[in-house]
Design a protein around this motif. Structure first.
Motif, short mmCIF file in Angstrom:
data_model
loop_
_atom_site.label_atom_id
_atom_site.label_comp_id
_atom_site.label_asym_id
_atom_site.label_seq_id
_atom_site.Cartn_x
_atom_site.Cartn_y
_atom_site.Cartn_z
N LEU A 80 0.83 -1.21 0.00
CA LEU A 80 0.00 0.00 0.00
C LEU A 80 0.85 1.25 0.00
O LEU A 80 0.66 2.16 -0.83
N VAL A 81 1.79 1.33 0.92
CA VAL A 81 2.54 2.57 1.07
C VAL A 81 3.46 2.81 -0.13
O VAL A 81 3.63 3.95 -0.60
N LEU A 82 4.05 1.73 -0.69
CA LEU A 82 4.93 1.91 -1.84
C LEU A 82 4.12 2.20 -3.11
O LEU A 82 4.58 2.95 -3.99
N THR A 83 2.93 1.63 -3.21
CA THR A 83 2.09 1.92 -4.38
C THR A 83 1.59 3.37 -4.33
O THR A 83 1.55 4.07 -5.34
N PRO A 111 -3.07 10.07 -10.83
CA PRO A 111 -4.32 9.90 -10.08
C PRO A 111 -4.88 8.49 -10.21
O PRO A 111 -5.52 7.98 -9.26
N ALA A 112 -4.64 7.83 -11.36
CA ALA A 112 -5.16 6.47 -11.55
C ALA A 112 -4.54 5.50 -10.55
O ALA A 112 -5.23 4.64 -9.97
N ILE A 113 -3.24 5.62 -10.33
CA ILE A 113 -2.57 4.74 -9.37
C ILE A 113 -3.04 5.04 -7.95
O ILE A 113 -3.27 4.13 -7.14
N LEU A 114 -3.24 6.34 -7.65
CA LEU A 114 -3.72 6.70 -6.33
C LEU A 114 -5.14 6.20 -6.11
O LEU A 114 -5.48 5.70 -5.02
N ASP A 115 -5.98 6.31 -7.14
CA ASP A 115 -7.34 5.78 -7.03
C ASP A 115 -7.32 4.28 -6.81
O ASP A 115 -8.09 3.73 -6.02
N TYR A 116 -6.44 3.61 -7.56
CA TYR A 116 -6.32 2.15 -7.38
C TYR A 116 -5.88 1.81 -5.96
O TYR A 116 -6.42 0.89 -5.33
N THR A 141 -8.60 8.58 5.85
CA THR A 141 -8.00 9.89 5.55
C THR A 141 -7.38 9.92 4.16
O THR A 141 -6.66 10.87 3.82
N PHE A 142 -7.62 8.85 3.39
CA PHE A 142 -7.03 8.81 2.05
C PHE A 142 -7.57 9.98 1.23
O PHE A 142 -8.78 10.13 1.04
N GLY A 143 -6.69 10.83 0.72
CA GLY A 143 -7.06 12.00 -0.06
C GLY A 143 -7.49 13.17 0.79
O GLY A 143 -7.79 14.25 0.25
N LYS A 144 -7.54 13.00 2.11
CA LYS A 144 -7.96 14.08 3.00
C LYS A 144 -6.82 14.59 3.86
O LYS A 144 -6.96 15.54 4.61
N MET A 145 -5.71 13.90 3.80
CA MET A 145 -4.54 14.25 4.60
C MET A 145 -3.38 14.52 3.66
O MET A 145 -3.32 13.96 2.56
N GLY A 146 -2.48 15.31 4.09
CA GLY A 146 -1.31 15.58 3.27
C GLY A 146 -0.57 14.30 2.94
O GLY A 146 -0.52 13.35 3.73
N TYR A 178 2.32 9.12 -6.28
CA TYR A 178 2.79 10.49 -6.13
C TYR A 178 4.00 10.76 -7.02
O TYR A 178 4.13 11.82 -7.64
N ARG A 179 4.91 9.77 -7.07
CA ARG A 179 6.14 9.98 -7.86
C ARG A 179 5.82 10.14 -9.34
O ARG A 179 6.45 10.93 -10.04
N ARG A 180 4.84 9.38 -9.82
CA ARG A 180 4.46 9.46 -11.24
C ARG A 180 3.35 10.50 -11.48
O ARG A 180 2.93 10.69 -12.62
#
Length: 881
Positions: free
Chosen positions: A38-41, A51-56, A122-127, A46-48
């Motif tokens: 989870l954390v590496l994905t 938004p698609a990877i973050l949504d996934y 907090t996904f998408g709600k926290m820095g 963020y590195r790339r």
């Protein structure tokens, strides 16, 4: 011993623990590897700037939370529930030993729960930075939870110094702690990729889907080399016995180890295949299939790991039936039912024996065996045993093959347990021992005229009872081939042994002329003895009738290898065929002397008592195909041979083709135990402890219920048994094994480990001997040829070093063979035969009118035409009765 047992019957034998534990461990490892995933994905997204990877990642987090928190939590509680009921003693020990470690693990688990909920909600709600920090905190708690559990689980397999120190840290940082932690970490990373396939294949955008699937494939493939290396490290630090168990010492575990290796290859190939571009309709079911295969993968690993502990729950400390290691002998002395407070029956009586057997089964067997269920079904495993065979199996548990604990209890309790399993669980009816009626044999004693006859012809079988194995389509260990010897004496003031210018013949009795009609030895002779044989001709070239070969060295005539069987052409079973022996003048053909002699022959070898099946012939004797097949199947299973498939393909083997054996002058494989040492040494571990000669009767035709009843001689009539000459089975086996140990064969040590001599104080006092060549010395009891002075005479451990000095090969001072006057081994004059009282006394009755040794009761005139007043043949001969 201090807790009641929860009876599960069909679901017994640890099935519920296995089902819940494997499922939980599969999820728990995902909880560790998936946390890092989870954390590496997320970091990758963020590195790339994708938004698609973050949504996934967010969607995968929900899947992750539901699987690990809900299913993982439920199964985790389920494990505690089931082990506290099925293995309460071990559970108690783990809690008391590692209460501090458990408390820490539960703190880490609580930290996992809190961190994961914060991470998801907090996904998408926290820095991004803070959110990733929460992810790393979750992974830390998850991996530390694995860290703590790994120490406790590893302790059960390798407690190490804890066994002596009882120190917390010795138990926690046990010998397999670090390799196990590395192995489990890498498998957790692989499982993260497997679970990732499930969610990645549902990504709608094809390009994103392919990218994520390949990303997941990297998680699956990259750790594989490290997984295998850490697995090798893990196995290499195991104690020798645990390592052997994991690597297949227990044949039941070998398929799981092979399954683990094969599934490793399947998963690796699956990961490569998933990286190939394919439609989602194909990849989605493939992902699910790989996920199921991963569950099987974990199941194989956990099964193999559990096998390494056998026969323990906590290796070296507590057996799988909750009995503490080192207490077995004390329990056996006092009685299992007496040492536990959870049984109705404290003592065994005829009325409560079966109920007591049920309680013993529940306490000592139910932890591993189900009743009619899929896991170690006791009904299936015991189906071919009778009570005698199962009692032997129970007695031998944990001695040679250490994956089962030794039975702790009295012989009476062992018998009750066997009866309960055979009659109540398997459902075999109780059978009253019935002795098959023997045929009434006619017997004609040849004539002898003490005034006019010039010759005395004496003949005997060199073995008191020749046993053969008639299981030729499966194996042969004692092929047909009996030996008759004869001596011709010219009567006179100084009798003379004659070998020149005479011919001595042997003739089979009517009805015994066609042994090849009754067994398959001749059909399979090319495979068994390496050559085609004419029907009714033995491997040594003799038929059922023929000319005996003179031997000028010991002044005898010999017929070595007569293929006689106990089966008559009319279907009668008769183990005592009477051969006619004639001596003729070579020049004129005149018959000089005639006598008759029994050629004892039996196929009553009791393999069926433990290997299933019934008697092959007429319910009286013979090894059936069912019995012989089970013998080979067990040999194949234990020794990695292919004897049964080979036999079924028409190529059975002679046991002595591998195992040396002086009886057949077979060299075999010099590295293997000789056949008598292997057979007696192995079975002594299962038949030990029984009184007197009872174990001998299990296999040999010697007992009171035997059809053949080969112990016919004067020793038997005076109440002596096999034990008086050969020792108990344990003593007999140790004498053979000790010689093999001295010859540098390590397998002898394994078979000797649990054998204790009963006629001497220690193994060191056992005199080693070679089978067939080194035998009890008659003169150790009959000092100066006198009757024994002891009330319980014993010739055990006082060996004649043969073969020249053996009773069957020894002569007196005049050159007469001992057996010519005293009769065959086990049929010494006066002998009484169950088929006809005079069968073994033909020559004493022919020449002197009474069944004692030739010449006894002042009957020197049998050979001497003048009265004898001095002891010429041996001391005290004139006093023989």
């Amino acid at each position: 011993m201090n807790f009641p047992i929860w009876e599960l019957h069909w679901a017994g034998g640890g099935l519920l623990i296995a089902l819940i534990a494997v499922f939980h461990v599969y999820i728990a490892h995902f909880a560790v590897g998936g946390g890092l995933f989870l954390v590496l994905t997320e970091h990758l997204g963020y590195r790339r700037n994708s938004p698609a990877i973050l949504d996934y990642t967010k969607r995968h987090t929900k899947f992750f939370l539901l699987v690990t928190m809900v299913l993982g939590g439920i199964t985790g509680v389920g494990i505690w529930f089931i082990i506290s009921l099925v293995a309460p003693a071990a559970t108690s020990q783990l809690i008391h030993t590692f209460v501090f470690a458990w408390a820490i693990e539960w703190v880490f688990f609580l930290g996992e729960i809190v961190a994961l909920f914060i991470y998801f909600y907090t996904f998408g709600k926290m820095g991004a930075r803070n959110h990733l920090t929460i992810g790393w905190i979750y992974f830390f708690f998850g991996w530390m939870s694995l860290f703590m559990i790994n120490g406790i689980i590893g302790f059960m397999l390798t407690p190490g110094d804890w066994l002596t120190t009882r120190d917390f840290w010795d138990g926690f940082f046990n010998p397999t702690f670090w390799p196990s932690l590395a192995f489990r970490t890498f498998i957790a990373l692989i499982l993260a990729g497997l679970y990732g396939f499930v969610t990645a294949t549902w990504e709608k955008d094809p390009q994103t889907r392919e990218s994520l699937v390949r990303y997941c494939a990297t998680w699956l493939l990259a750790p594989f080399a490290f997984l295998l290396l850490s697995g090798w490290w893990y196995v290499s630090v195991l104690p020798e016995n645990a390592q052997a168990m994991v690597l297949g010492a227990n044949p039941e575990i070998a398929p799981y180890l092979q399954g683990f290796l094969w599934i490793s290859a399947v998963l690796f190939a699956g990961g490569l295949l998933m990286a190939v571009r394919m439609p989602a309709a194909i990849k989605r079911p493939m992902a699910l299939v790989l996920l199921v295969i991963g569950l099987l993968y974990m199941g194989c690993f956990e099964t193999v790991r559990e096998a390494g502990r056998r026969p323990y729950l906590i290796h070296g400390y507590m057996y799988s039936n909750a009995i503490l290691a080192g207490t077995e002998d004390a329990i056996s002395a006092e009685g299992y039912l007496q040492t536990s407070g959870w049984h109705r029956n404290r003592e065994i009586t005829p009325e409560n024996a079966r109920d007591a057997g049920r309680e013993i089964f529940r306490g000592q067997c139910a932890a591993c065996h189900s009743i009619g269920g899929p896991l170690h079904d006791i009904k299936r495993l015991s189906a071919h045993y009778g009570t005698v065979g199962l009692e032997a199996q129970i007695a031998g548990m944990g001695k040679i093959y250490s994956y089962m604990p030794r039975f702790a209890g009295t012989a009476q309790e062992r018998k009750a347990l066997a009866a309960y399993i055979v009659h109540d669980l398997v459902g075999d009816p109780e059978v009253t021992q019935q002795t098959r009626p023997r045929p009434e044999l006619d017997l004609e004693i040849p004539a002898f005229d003490a005034q006019d006859d010039e010759y005395v012809l004496l003949a005997w079988c060199t073995l008191g009872e020749k046993c053969i194995s008639d299981s030729d389509s499966r194996f042969s260990m004692l092929p047909p081939g009996s030996t008759l010897m004869a001596q011709l004496i010219r009567r006179g003031p100084l009798p003379e042994l004659v070998t020149e210018d005479v011919e001595v013949t042997f003739t089979a009795p009517a009805g015994f002329e066609n042994p090849s009609n009754h067994v398959e030895f001749w059909k399979y002779a090319p495979s068994l003895v390496g050559k085609e044989l004419a029907p009714n001709v033995s491997a040594k070239g003799l038929g059922m009738s023929g000319v005996m070969t003179p031997n000028d060295q010991n002044l005898t005539f010999l017929a070595d290898g007569i293929p006689v069987l106990p089966y008559m052409d009319d279907g009668t079973v008769n183990p005592y065929p009477v051969f006619t022996i004639e001596a003729k003048d070579k020049a004129s053909g005149e018959i000089l002397a005639t006598t008759k002699v029994v050629a004892p022959i039996s196929t009553e070898i009791g393999c069926k008592n433990c290997h299933g099946g019934t008697w092959r012939h007429e319910g009286a004797m013979g090894i059936s195909v069912t019995t012989a097949s089970d013998v080979l199947a067990r040999h194949d299973r234990r020794h990695k041979t292919e004897l049964l498939p080979q036999a079924e393909a028409g190529k059975p083997v002679l046991c002595q083709s591998c195992h040396p054996d002086p009886l057949l002058k077979a060299e075999g494989d010099p590295a293997l135990l000789n056949l008598p040492a292997a057979i007696h040494g192995f079975h002594a571990n299962y038949l030990s402890g029984a009184p007197d000669a009872e174990p001998c009767h299990t296999c040999h035709p010697t007992g009171p219920d035997s059809y053949t009843y080969c112990a016919r001689g004067t020793h038997a009539s005076k109440g002596l048994t096999c034990v008086n000459c050969h020792g108990t089975l344990e003593d007999h086996a140790l004498s053979l094994l000790k010689a093999e140990k001295d010859a540098g064969k390590p397998k002898a040590d394994l078979l000797m480990r649990h054998l204790k001599p009963r006629l001497v104080a220690s193994v060191e006092e056992i005199e080693p001997r070679k089978p067939w060549n080194d035998q009890p010395d008659c003169l150790s009891c009959h000092v100066d040829f006198e009757p024994p002075q002891d009330a319980e005479p014993s010739a055990f451990n006082q060996w004649v070093r043969g073969p020249e000095g053996l009773y069957r090969m020894r002569t007196d001072d005049a050159g007469l063979m001992c057996e010519s006057c005293h009769g065959s081994t086990h049929a010494e004059y006066p002998a009484v035969n169950a088929f006809h009282p005079d069968l073994d006394a033909i020559q004493p009755l022919q020449y002197q009118g009474h069944p004692g040794p030739i010449g006894s009761r002042d009957n020197c005139a049998v050979c001497h035409t003048e009265d004898m007043f001095y002891e010429f043949h041996h001391l005290n001969i004139l006093g023989e009765r």
